[in-house]
Write a protein that holds these residues in place. Structure first.
Motif, short mmCIF file in Angstrom:
data_model
loop_
_atom_site.label_atom_id
_atom_site.label_comp_id
_atom_site.label_asym_id
_atom_site.label_seq_id
_atom_site.Cartn_x
_atom_site.Cartn_y
_atom_site.Cartn_z
N GLY A 80 6.37 5.94 -2.06
CA GLY A 80 4.98 5.56 -2.28
C GLY A 80 4.17 6.56 -3.09
O GLY A 80 2.95 6.51 -3.10
N LEU A 81 4.85 7.46 -3.77
CA LEU A 81 4.12 8.47 -4.53
C LEU A 81 3.75 7.98 -5.93
O LEU A 81 2.93 8.58 -6.61
CB LEU A 81 4.95 9.75 -4.62
CG LEU A 81 5.22 10.41 -3.26
CD1 LEU A 81 6.12 11.62 -3.41
CD2 LEU A 81 3.90 10.81 -2.60
N VAL A 82 4.40 6.91 -6.35
CA VAL A 82 4.07 6.34 -7.66
C VAL A 82 4.35 4.84 -7.59
O VAL A 82 5.25 4.41 -6.86
CB VAL A 82 4.92 7.03 -8.77
CG1 VAL A 82 6.40 6.76 -8.57
CG2 VAL A 82 4.50 6.56 -10.16
N ASP A 83 3.58 4.06 -8.30
CA ASP A 83 3.88 2.62 -8.38
C ASP A 83 3.29 2.07 -9.67
O ASP A 83 2.65 2.79 -10.44
CB ASP A 83 3.41 1.86 -7.15
CG ASP A 83 1.89 1.76 -7.06
OD1 ASP A 83 1.21 2.19 -8.00
OD2 ASP A 83 1.39 1.24 -6.06
N SER B 37 -0.63 2.40 -10.17
CA SER B 37 -1.14 3.73 -10.49
C SER B 37 -0.75 4.12 -11.92
O SER B 37 -1.52 4.76 -12.63
CB SER B 37 -0.63 4.76 -9.48
OG SER B 37 0.77 4.82 -9.48
N ALA C 147 0.82 -1.21 0.00
CA ALA C 147 0.00 0.00 0.00
C ALA C 147 0.85 1.26 0.00
O ALA C 147 1.92 1.31 0.62
CB ALA C 147 -0.92 0.00 1.22
N SER C 148 0.40 2.25 -0.73
CA SER C 148 1.09 3.54 -0.78
C SER C 148 0.04 4.61 -1.05
O SER C 148 -1.12 4.31 -1.35
CB SER C 148 2.13 3.52 -1.91
OG SER C 148 1.47 3.42 -3.16
N TRP C 149 0.48 5.86 -0.97
CA TRP C 149 -0.46 6.93 -1.29
C TRP C 149 -0.88 6.85 -2.76
O TRP C 149 -2.00 7.22 -3.10
CB TRP C 149 0.15 8.29 -0.99
CG TRP C 149 0.24 8.56 0.48
CD1 TRP C 149 1.36 8.58 1.24
CD2 TRP C 149 -0.86 8.83 1.38
NE1 TRP C 149 1.05 8.83 2.57
CE2 TRP C 149 -0.31 9.00 2.67
CE3 TRP C 149 -2.24 8.92 1.23
CZ2 TRP C 149 -1.09 9.26 3.79
CZ3 TRP C 149 -3.02 9.19 2.34
CH2 TRP C 149 -2.45 9.36 3.60
N ALA C 150 0.02 6.38 -3.61
CA ALA C 150 -0.33 6.25 -5.03
C ALA C 150 -1.36 5.15 -5.23
O ALA C 150 -2.15 5.19 -6.16
CB ALA C 150 0.92 5.94 -5.85
N ASN C 151 -1.33 4.17 -4.35
CA ASN C 151 -2.23 3.03 -4.50
C ASN C 151 -2.56 2.48 -3.12
O ASN C 151 -1.98 1.49 -2.68
CB ASN C 151 -1.54 1.97 -5.37
CG ASN C 151 -2.43 0.76 -5.60
OD1 ASN C 151 -3.64 0.89 -5.72
ND2 ASN C 151 -1.82 -0.40 -5.64
N ASN D 147 -3.92 0.33 -1.27
CA ASN D 147 -4.59 -0.95 -1.40
C ASN D 147 -3.83 -1.97 -0.55
O ASN D 147 -2.63 -2.14 -0.70
CB ASN D 147 -4.57 -1.36 -2.89
CG ASN D 147 -5.30 -2.66 -3.12
OD1 ASN D 147 -4.99 -3.67 -2.50
ND2 ASN D 147 -6.26 -2.64 -4.03
N GLN E 71 -3.45 -7.49 -8.32
CA GLN E 71 -4.56 -6.71 -8.85
C GLN E 71 -4.81 -7.02 -10.33
O GLN E 71 -5.42 -6.23 -11.05
CB GLN E 71 -4.29 -5.23 -8.62
CG GLN E 71 -4.20 -4.95 -7.13
CD GLN E 71 -4.23 -3.49 -6.77
OE1 GLN E 71 -4.67 -2.65 -7.53
NE2 GLN E 71 -3.75 -3.17 -5.59
#
Lengths: 161, 299
Positions: free
Chosen positions: B230-233, B236, A132-136, A138, B264
């Motif tokens: 965690g700003l991009v993955d 996303s 889980a991250s702010w981008a996703n 989940n 996912q």
């Protein structure tokens, strides 16, 4: 599980004795997020630049909070809140529970047993960590990982008052 | 040991274990370690070898014919005039009709400085139609179409989608396949073409995007820091492009993010892995495909 741990930490805080806000140690091998030892070290010989970068990302500065046994760790890759209690003071052993976040987004939890000797802290434990991250944000995929921590600093051990 | 099996199944079912996915091994540019990249010889060689998958790049001629080439221009190091002269200046494929391209130029007849052991064979550029005909002999081979759209150097995304997809659908091949693209707008064009024509287009977006004007190291480091914080993955990025998966260089792959992406439903492909130890290590990773110049190393 993360919510339960957060609640436990919140409940523990007011009842604990006052402590100092102070630098404790630097973890050169950090138990948070735990992926470096498990995923990046095995690939280090094949992908050294990435492994080196991820080593830097996981170096964690740990600061004691003004609640006995409670500390926070900050690295580029994760931030953590950790509650530690003595297990066997004479032997320098402690146990602890922690909450792992990614820019304060709850991401996982860990538990460990640590051993302190002079300025060195060694931790062994396990964590459950999500992607889980702010981008996703989940929490559907989790990894259960063993953790190893190596820290150097004044590393105050928790004590029984 | 028997006690561990139900535990493993339980944890795996809960998404706790990112078990290896036995990824497909794709021949990068047709197996650029063995033959001239994106050449007829490479494509036929890979088909004969029976590799899991075939990865190749397509660009368009001025008359809208998809041909195999990694760059929008004729590769200065690998191509010459038919007479054997060096190209001299950069020649864009979108400025040449197919007939001129095939009559006036040969590629693969010069040693590839990046693949010193590769065979040297001078040939006209191969068309997508020729490849589709050859693929009839390999109905199970994964077909990885990589499209490089560069504004100002290639036709637009919709032209790519129309020219490539119309041919591919007309060929009616049974092969598993997907399209990968370096830009989200190209993915959207292919997905849009599929929606308009009732075709489910499996698509991957390449992440991060490397450009000739930007240092690869800086792109990789920036990407790494973005992912680390965690700003991009991958999820996303794929969502933003409307893609069904991601195509990621091995230098920046993160096992945890790969596991999340697969959980996912995204397809995860890694490129371009030419180290045997790493190829073998990746067999245990939660990924779907590994692209390599040397597929034999993974056997």
């Amino acid at each position: 599980m993360i919510a339960a741990l957060t609640l436990a930490l919140a409940l523990a805080a007011p009842s604990a004795d006052a402590a100092k806000l102070r630098f404790q140690r630097v973890d050169f091998i950090s138990e948070v997020p735990g992926t470096f030892v498990n995923y990046d070290i095995p690939m280090a010989a094949m992908n050294p630049v990435t492994a080196g970068l991820r080593w830097v990302e996981q170096i964690q500065v740990v600061v004691d909070l003004p609640v006995d046994g409670l500390s926070t760790g900050v690295s580029l890759g994760a931030q953590s809140l950790f509650y530690e209690r003595p297990l066997h003071e004479a032997a320098g052993l402690s146990w602890g529970l922690g909450l792992q976040t990614d820019l304060l987004l709850p991401k996982g939890a860990l538990a460990d047993v640590s051993w302190r000797w002079k300025r060195i802290r060694l931790g062994l434990g396990g964590c459950v960590t999500s992607g889980a991250s702010w981008a996703n944000p989940n929490w559907s995929a989790w990894q259960l990982l063993p953790t190893v921590g190596v820290g150097v600093g004044r590393s105050y051990a928790p004590t029984v008052e | 040991m028997r006690r561990l099996i139900p535990l493993t199944m339980l944890l795996g079912g809960c998404g706790f274990i990112d078990a290896g996915a036995d990824p497909l091994i794709e021949a990068h540019r047709g197996g650029a370690g063995y033959w001239p990249q994106n050449s007829r010889t490479a494509m036929l060689g890979s088909i004969d070898a029976g590799y899991d998958g075939l990865e190749f790049d397509l660009v368009l001629t001025s008359d809208g014919v998809p041909v195999l080439s990694h760059d929008p221009w004729l590769h200065e190091d690998l191509c010459t005039t038919t007479a054997g002269d060096a190209l001299g200046e950069r020649i864009f494929i979108q400025d040449l009709e197919l007939a001129t391209l095939q009559a006036d130029y040969l590629c693969g007849g010069v040693q590839d400085p990046e693949s010193l052991d590769a065979e040297i064979v001078a040939e006209p550029v191969m068309t997508f139609d020729e490849l589709l005909e050859a693929m009839v002999d390999a109905p199970e081979m994964l077909f990885h179409i990589d499209v490089k759209y560069e504004p100002d150097e290639t036709p637009g995304p919709d032209v790519f989608a129309e020219e490539i997809m119309s041919r591919f659908v007309a060929a009616d091949l049974p092969n598993p396949w997907f399209v990968s693209a370096n830009l989200a707008e190209l993915v959207l064009a292919f997905e849009g073409w599929g929606a308009d024509n009732g075709v489910d287009v499996p698509s991957l977006v390449t992440w991060p995007r490397f450009t000739p004007d930007t240092s690869d190291v800086m792109v990789a480091v920036g990407n790494e820091l973005g992912a680390s914080t965690g700003l991009v993955d991958m999820v996303s990025v794929a969502d933003a492009a409307g893609a069904d998966g991601v195509s990621v260089p091995y230098q920046v792959i993160d096992r945890q993010l790969a596991a999340l992406a697969r959980s996912q439903g995204l397809f995860v492909a890694i490129w371009t892995v030419n180290d045997q130890a790493m190829l073998q290590a990746l067999q245990g990773w939660p990924i779907d495909a590994v692209v390599t110049d040397y597929p034999e190393l993974a056997r």
